[in-house]
Design a protein around this motif. Structure first.
Motif, PDB file in Angstrom:
ATOM      1  N   ALA A 233      33.293 -39.946 -85.510  1.00  0.00           N
ATOM      2  CA  ALA A 233      32.629 -40.247 -84.697  1.00  0.00           C
ATOM      3  C   ALA A 233      33.733 -41.279 -84.054  1.00  0.00           C
ATOM      4  CB  ALA A 233      31.970 -41.279 -85.226  1.00  0.00           C
ATOM      5  N   TYR A 234      32.860 -41.458 -82.507  1.00  0.00           N
ATOM      6  CA  TYR A 234      33.367 -42.479 -81.169  1.00  0.00           C
ATOM      7  C   TYR A 234      34.229 -43.343 -82.240  1.00  0.00           C
ATOM      8  CZ  TYR A 234      32.017 -38.676 -77.875  1.00  0.00           C
ATOM      9  OH  TYR A 234      32.589 -38.152 -76.248  1.00  0.00           O
ATOM     10  N   PRO A 235      35.316 -44.142 -81.889  1.00  0.00           N
ATOM     11  CA  PRO A 235      35.428 -44.986 -82.306  1.00  0.00           C
ATOM     12  C   PRO A 235      34.479 -46.928 -82.332  1.00  0.00           C
ATOM     13  CG  PRO A 235      37.063 -45.006 -80.776  1.00  0.00           C
ATOM     14  CD  PRO A 235      36.461 -43.487 -80.688  1.00  0.00           C
ATOM     15  N   SER A 236      34.118 -46.191 -81.012  1.00  0.00           N
ATOM     16  CA  SER A 236      32.323 -47.788 -80.228  1.00  0.00           C
ATOM     17  C   SER A 236      31.947 -47.041 -79.380  1.00  0.00           C
ATOM     18  CB  SER A 236      33.607 -48.455 -79.809  1.00  0.00           C
ATOM     19  OG  SER A 236      33.741 -48.499 -78.297  1.00  0.00           O
ATOM     20  N   SER A 237      31.166 -47.811 -79.178  1.00  0.00           N
ATOM     21  CA  SER A 237      29.633 -47.096 -78.310  1.00  0.00           C
ATOM     22  C   SER A 237      29.679 -46.598 -77.293  1.00  0.00           C
ATOM     23  CB  SER A 237      28.179 -47.802 -79.289  1.00  0.00           C
ATOM     24  OG  SER A 237      28.804 -49.296 -78.974  1.00  0.00           O
ATOM     25  N   ILE A 238      30.679 -47.579 -76.293  1.00  0.00           N
ATOM     26  CA  ILE A 238      30.993 -47.441 -74.920  1.00  0.00           C
ATOM     27  C   ILE A 238      31.702 -45.591 -75.219  1.00  0.00           C
ATOM     28  CG2 ILE A 238      33.195 -48.125 -75.484  1.00  0.00           C
ATOM     29  CD1 ILE A 238      30.879 -49.050 -72.681  1.00  0.00           C
ATOM     30  N   HIS A 239      32.068 -45.329 -75.869  1.00  0.00           N
ATOM     31  CA  HIS A 239      32.207 -44.258 -75.371  1.00  0.00           C
ATOM     32  C   HIS A 239      31.180 -42.741 -74.944  1.00  0.00           C
ATOM     33  CE1 HIS A 239      36.556 -44.362 -76.038  1.00  0.00           C
ATOM     34  NE2 HIS A 239      36.411 -45.763 -76.664  1.00  0.00           N
ATOM     35  N   TYR A 240      30.073 -43.262 -75.926  1.00  0.00           N
ATOM     36  CA  TYR A 240      28.821 -42.596 -75.714  1.00  0.00           C
ATOM     37  C   TYR A 240      28.776 -42.262 -74.301  1.00  0.00           C
ATOM     38  CZ  TYR A 240      28.560 -42.085 -80.664  1.00  0.00           C
ATOM     39  OH  TYR A 240      28.893 -42.510 -81.971  1.00  0.00           O
ATOM     40  N   PHE A 241      29.047 -43.447 -73.036  1.00  0.00           N
ATOM     41  CA  PHE A 241      28.267 -43.385 -71.805  1.00  0.00           C
ATOM     42  C   PHE A 241      29.866 -42.047 -71.391  1.00  0.00           C
ATOM     43  CE2 PHE A 241      26.671 -46.807 -73.920  1.00  0.00           C
ATOM     44  CZ  PHE A 241      25.125 -46.905 -73.273  1.00  0.00           C
ATOM     45  N   LYS A 242      30.350 -41.694 -71.565  1.00  0.00           N
ATOM     46  CA  LYS A 242      31.029 -40.532 -70.706  1.00  0.00           C
ATOM     47  C   LYS A 242      30.473 -39.243 -71.422  1.00  0.00           C
ATOM     48  CE  LYS A 242      35.348 -41.625 -73.131  1.00  0.00           C
ATOM     49  NZ  LYS A 242      37.084 -40.904 -74.513  1.00  0.00           N
ATOM     50  N   HIS A 243      28.798 -39.741 -71.411  1.00  0.00           N
ATOM     51  CA  HIS A 243      27.885 -38.454 -70.851  1.00  0.00           C
ATOM     52  C   HIS A 243      26.709 -38.853 -70.639  1.00  0.00           C
ATOM     53  CE1 HIS A 243      30.603 -36.201 -74.121  1.00  0.00           C
ATOM     54  NE2 HIS A 243      30.768 -37.161 -75.181  1.00  0.00           N
ATOM     55  N   ALA A 244      26.039 -38.035 -69.590  1.00  0.00           N
ATOM     56  CA  ALA A 244      24.843 -38.155 -69.661  1.00  0.00           C
ATOM     57  C   ALA A 244      23.309 -37.954 -70.448  1.00  0.00           C
ATOM     58  CB  ALA A 244      24.396 -36.901 -68.061  1.00  0.00           C
ATOM     59  N   SER A 245      23.304 -37.622 -71.297  1.00  0.00           N
ATOM     60  CA  SER A 245      22.412 -38.202 -72.279  1.00  0.00           C
ATOM     61  C   SER A 245      21.975 -40.025 -72.134  1.00  0.00           C
ATOM     62  CB  SER A 245      22.711 -37.701 -73.204  1.00  0.00           C
ATOM     63  OG  SER A 245      21.813 -36.135 -72.957  1.00  0.00           O
ATOM     64  N   PRO A 246      22.946 -40.437 -72.808  1.00  0.00           N
ATOM     65  CA  PRO A 246      22.663 -41.804 -72.621  1.00  0.00           C
ATOM     66  C   PRO A 246      21.943 -42.729 -71.622  1.00  0.00           C
ATOM     67  CG  PRO A 246      24.437 -40.925 -73.902  1.00  0.00           C
ATOM     68  CD  PRO A 246      24.755 -40.217 -73.146  1.00  0.00           C
ATOM     69  N   TRP A 247      23.478 -42.024 -70.576  1.00  0.00           N
ATOM     70  CA  TRP A 247      22.256 -42.888 -69.389  1.00  0.00           C
ATOM     71  C   TRP A 247      21.213 -42.802 -68.991  1.00  0.00           C
ATOM     72  CZ3 TRP A 247      24.770 -47.291 -67.532  1.00  0.00           C
ATOM     73  CH2 TRP A 247      26.555 -47.009 -68.341  1.00  0.00           C
ATOM     74  N   MET A 248      20.739 -41.202 -69.002  1.00  0.00           N
ATOM     75  CA  MET A 248      19.323 -40.860 -69.045  1.00  0.00           C
ATOM     76  C   MET A 248      18.427 -41.687 -69.673  1.00  0.00           C
ATOM     77  SD  MET A 248      18.994 -38.586 -66.469  1.00  0.00           S
ATOM     78  CE  MET A 248      20.466 -39.735 -65.751  1.00  0.00           C
ATOM     79  N   LEU A 249      18.526 -41.849 -71.274  1.00  0.00           N
ATOM     80  CA  LEU A 249      18.029 -41.991 -72.174  1.00  0.00           C
ATOM     81  C   LEU A 249      17.552 -43.703 -71.504  1.00  0.00           C
ATOM     82  CD1 LEU A 249      16.592 -42.838 -74.960  1.00  0.00           C
ATOM     83  CD2 LEU A 249      19.135 -43.420 -76.014  1.00  0.00           C
ATOM     84  N   LEU A 250      18.505 -44.197 -71.599  1.00  0.00           N
ATOM     85  CA  LEU A 250      18.469 -46.027 -70.352  1.00  0.00           C
ATOM     86  C   LEU A 250      17.350 -45.465 -69.199  1.00  0.00           C
ATOM     87  CD1 LEU A 250      21.022 -46.615 -72.512  1.00  0.00           C
ATOM     88  CD2 LEU A 250      21.604 -48.092 -70.814  1.00  0.00           C
ATOM     89  N   LEU A 251      17.689 -45.038 -68.451  1.00  0.00           N
ATOM     90  CA  LEU A 251      17.071 -44.666 -67.175  1.00  0.00           C
ATOM     91  C   LEU A 251      15.531 -44.923 -67.803  1.00  0.00           C
ATOM     92  CD1 LEU A 251      18.660 -43.248 -64.497  1.00  0.00           C
ATOM     93  CD2 LEU A 251      18.406 -45.090 -64.770  1.00  0.00           C
TER      94      LEU A 251
END
Length: 437
Positions: A233-251
């Motif tokens: 896994a990434y060391p922290s959750s902030i790294h997930y926002f390098k990808h589009a899917s988490p941003w789309m989930l927030l929208l």
């Protein structure tokens, strides 16, 4: 010696009588009750607002600000609420929160103006903020991995169910007691009693519960093995926002909560003021609108599970259901502007809420995208995004209604746009890919 043996055997028999097979499902049912009470208290002001507005001479824009004020502190409490749950454990947080917001709910009946009403709503947001985190955290201790999708959908379904019953309960109390002030006191007392019950029933470690069987304790012991850490896994959750899917989930969740909070805060006023429905019937129609949401949530959860178990791909199922739900919300809600009878308008709003609550599926998405140790953080980010909409939308609705002389036409256009945002963003998420480094 014989007396001690008899006493010991008596204690064993007493303990045996206290054992409850399937205790985890009783605890699960209690968490549904907690969410129902959560939304009864959260929606009580919206239901009583037509009467409160008259008593306190409140304009539409000011009403929007008051209805929004709960979200100000509720959103801010999401991250510290999660920290409190980790630090103090769910039992203390859930029971204290219930007792605290029950007291605040009761004190709301003593408000004398806008400032005190806003203050009470903000305090309510503070105490309610950690509760869903606490309930979700406790559920991960009481339900195995293969049980949680069903469990999380049903617990989240306590939201529309609570709002539906809240419409009947609060309206009935106001009619029976003759004033909204005493009704808030009665609902607050009920919440305090549920808080005391939470302290009695809950345990942070299921194995320590006096009513659990040895077999069920052993069954739940396997959770720790199932929920192991993902070493890639990434060391922290902030790294997930390098990808589009988490941003789309927030929208997507922003669009979902925009309509959810819009209906939660303003639907009773629309039914009462625009459709000129009596106060007693407003409670019944509120039950219909939000009861339809509960049915929609159960339907979507069961359908998604069945399709995936039958071999359909996760991407096809989630994109189809959530995309269709967003379009269904947009179409149903915009049609409200083109019907001429109160019954048709309210049934269309109920249909929109039926489709909207398919969005309960969003709560399963963070676990599909993030490693186990980051699911809570991504869920918190998603919920924070939705609560930003919960802050903005009630004020925007109040402003639109005031500027348009009491019309909700522009409001339903805004809700339709939010539904389309939900649909487009949901289709853009890749649900089948776990994001790892």
């Amino acid at each position: 010696m014989q007396a001690n043996q008899v006493k010991t055997e008596g204690n064993v028999q007493k303990q045996a009588r206290l054992r409850v097979p399937g205790l985890r499902w009783w605890m699960f049912s209690f968490f549904i009750l907690v969410m129902i009470i959560n939304y009864i208290d959260r929606s009580s002001l919206s239901i009583a607002m037509p009467l409160i507005g008259k008593d306190l001479h409140i304009s539409s824009l000011t009403t929007g600000i008051i209805l929004s004020s709960f979200g100000w502190t509720y959103a801010l409490m999401q991250l510290p609420g999660g920290w409190l749950v980790d630090k103090l454990k769910p039992r203390k947080v859930v029971s204290t929160s219930l007792i605290g917001w029950g007291i605040i709910e009761g004190l709301t009946g003593f408000v004398g103006g806008v400032a005190s009403l806003v203050g009470m709503r903000m305090l309510l947001g503070v105490f309610e903020g950690p509760v869903q985190n606490g309930a979700n955290s406790s559920l991960t201790r009481w339900l195995r991995k293969h049980e949680r999708a069903r469990g999380s959908t049903l617990v989240d379904g306590g939201g529309p169910l609570g709002t539906a019953f809240g419409g009947l309960l609060v309206t009935g109390l106001i009619v029976w007691l003759g004033t909204w002030r005493l009704a808030f006191g009665a609902v607050g007392l009920l919440t305090v009693l549920i808080g005391v019950l939470a302290w009695v029933l809950m345990r942070d470690n299921p194995a320590e519960h006096p009513m659990i069987t040895q077999e069920e304790a052993a069954y739940l012991d396997k959770i720790e093995t199932e929920d192991g850490r993902d070493e890639n896994a990434y060391p922290s959750s902030i790294h997930y926002f390098k990808h589009a899917s988490p941003w789309m989930l927030l929208l997507a969740f922003f669009g979902y909560d925009a309509v959810l909070y819009g209906l939660l805060t303003w639907a009773p006023s629309y039914v009462s003021k625009v459709q000129h429905v009596s106060f007693g019937m407003t409670g019944i129609w509120t039950f219909v609108i939000f009861g339809a949401g509960f049915v929609g949530e159960l339907f979507a959860g069961q359908l998604a599970d069945r399709l995936i178990r039958a071999g359909a791909s996760v991407n096809a199922v989630m994109r189809t259901l959530l995309g269709f739900a967003g379009v269904g919300v947009a179409v149903a809600i915009i049609l409200v502007n083109y019907v001429s009878t109160p019954t048709a308008a309210i049934l269309l709003i109920s249909l929109a809420n039926f489709f909207l609550r398919w969005g309960g599926l969003y709560w399963s998405v963070p676990a599909r995208l993030a490693a186990n140790q980051h699911v809570g953080q991504l869920t918190g980010a998603m919920n924070f995004s939705g609560n930003v909409a919960g802050i903005l939308v009630p004020i925007l609705v109040g402003w639109i209604v005031q500027q348009s002389g009491g019309s909700f036409v522009g409001v339903f256009v805004m809700f339709a746009v939010a539904g389309l945002l939900m649909a487009v963003s949901s289709v853009a998420i890749n649900y089948s890919r776990k994001l790892t480094s």
